[in-house]
Design an enzyme around this catalytic site. Sequence first.
Site, short mmCIF file in Angstrom:
data_model
loop_
_atom_site.label_atom_id
_atom_site.label_comp_id
_atom_site.label_asym_id
_atom_site.label_seq_id
_atom_site.Cartn_x
_atom_site.Cartn_y
_atom_site.Cartn_z
N LYS A 119 -1.54 -14.58 -9.62
CA LYS A 119 -1.25 -13.31 -10.29
C LYS A 119 -2.43 -12.34 -10.29
CE LYS A 119 -0.84 -13.40 -14.81
NZ LYS A 119 -0.29 -13.54 -16.17
N GLY A 148 -4.85 -24.44 -22.12
CA GLY A 148 -4.94 -23.42 -23.15
C GLY A 148 -6.20 -22.59 -23.04
N THR A 149 -6.21 -21.50 -23.82
CA THR A 149 -7.33 -20.55 -23.76
C THR A 149 -8.63 -21.16 -24.30
OG1 THR A 149 -6.54 -19.65 -25.86
CG2 THR A 149 -5.86 -18.51 -23.85
N GLY A 162 0.83 -13.40 -30.17
CA GLY A 162 0.34 -13.97 -31.41
C GLY A 162 0.21 -12.89 -32.47
N LYS A 190 -8.11 6.08 19.17
CA LYS A 190 -8.73 4.84 18.70
C LYS A 190 -10.06 4.65 19.43
CE LYS A 190 -8.18 -0.13 18.14
NZ LYS A 190 -7.42 -1.35 18.49
N HIS A 238 -1.40 18.15 21.84
CA HIS A 238 -0.02 17.66 21.88
C HIS A 238 0.06 16.30 22.57
CE1 HIS A 238 0.69 22.06 21.64
NE2 HIS A 238 -0.05 22.14 22.72
N SER A 280 -2.13 19.03 31.89
CA SER A 280 -1.06 18.23 31.29
C SER A 280 -0.70 17.03 32.17
CB SER A 280 0.19 19.09 31.09
OG SER A 280 -0.09 20.16 30.20
N ARG A 309 -2.10 14.18 43.53
CA ARG A 309 -0.65 14.13 43.36
C ARG A 309 -0.01 14.41 44.71
NH1 ARG A 309 -1.12 19.41 39.60
NH2 ARG A 309 -1.06 21.04 41.20
#
Length: 460
Positions: free
Chosen positions: A23, A80-81, A142, A354, A366, A408, A443
């Site tokens: 917890k 117990g406590t 208590g 990154k 973009h 681009s 290209r």
Amino acid sequence: MAISAALILAAGKGTRMKSALVKVLHELAGRPMLGWPLAAAREAGAGQIVIVAGHQADQVQKRFGADAGIRIALQEEQLGTGHAVSCSLDQLDGLSGAVLILCGDTPLLTAATLQRLAAEHAASGAAVTVLTAKLDRPFGYGRIVRDSEGRVRRIVEQKDASPEEQAIDEVNSGIYCMELEFLRSHIGRLGSENAQNEYYLTDLVGIAVAEHAGCSAVVADDPDEIMGVNDRVQLAHAARVLRQRVNLQLMLAGVTLIDPDQTYIDADVQVGNDTIIWPGCVLRGATSIGSGCTLENNVRVSDCVIADRVQLKAGSVLSEAQVAEDVSVGPMAHLRPGSVLQAQVKIGNFVETKKVVMGTGSKASHLTYLGDAEIGSDVNIGCGTITCNYDGRHKHKTVIGDGVFVGSDVQLVAPVTVGANALIAAGTTVTQDVPPDSLAIARTPQVNKTGWCLKKRDNG
């Protein structure tokens, strides 16, 4: 008043959380639950901190044990406590004076309340001073039993209380300030003859009264401070209260939160004045935001350093990044760990980075992926550009010099270097280094087949 130490009881499992995680390690506003009372104790002036761990003690040790000011005591069996405190006393050898005893599942406790508790303890001269609260629905706590003159006589647990005692609305918080000498000499007198067969720390109140050692009490101004978190509903309530406290302090310091109820900021985040934060933003971890920034809707920032006058546009996500002044990011951009943006950089929509350093004034406006790259100043990265940094086994670096224009739909196949002031033509796949001041084009030449579409239609 000087506080020698603080004992924080954190050995319970937290069954009602229905979790594989103990917890006290569940997170609220960027800290484990246990970290909140620990921080309050330190701010209140406690010297040594001792955490009493039990369930998943190794995880508690891993999270807190590296801190030189914290010692971990082990309660192997939860009896117990009172038993928990007895397991910790050997960690306080050589200390004397007052000790705070806190619960690890009370994240709303403040240093101011602990200071009030310690001050009353010193002023009263009592052996035991208990923090109490008045609740409309005290079931489960208590009860504080006082005499006709209002003096605390004893604390009775819910399961051991009579109907008359159960009607009392003043409850025990489980938080105390005690004299170490009294604690050491009387802890062994606790018995387990009660409904739960446990050693109740609360029984020390009755012992102190019976021996005229004195018991005093301080009523908490805000009952929320003593709330123990036992399930996910209470966890959410505590997180909401902590978030409200964090947001309040930021607004008082000059930060504009358009809708504080829809803004999620961890406790250790720093934000400069005149910064505007829109709804849906989440700021986490060791993040620092400068002055005069704008964070639009639904921005998420984790462990980042953001300088002044930065614009983080809607839907952007930043993790472990460094952003210099006058930078614009987004909308819908993603800065991953190792991203370093120097002044006046622009990162536009659907750009992911990154392990990238971008020099002053450079732009990727973009739909771009930049990974493992060193990019100079005044570089333009065209839409659709990709640094191809991974060969299936290893990552490789792309270096782009100052003043480069990347058209681009360019792929830069790393390792590759583009010299200063070069131009990469649109649609190029760069597989070799490009000298400075050069045009790189790779290209297939365009071929126009006149009338081809007419022939295709005529042939069905």
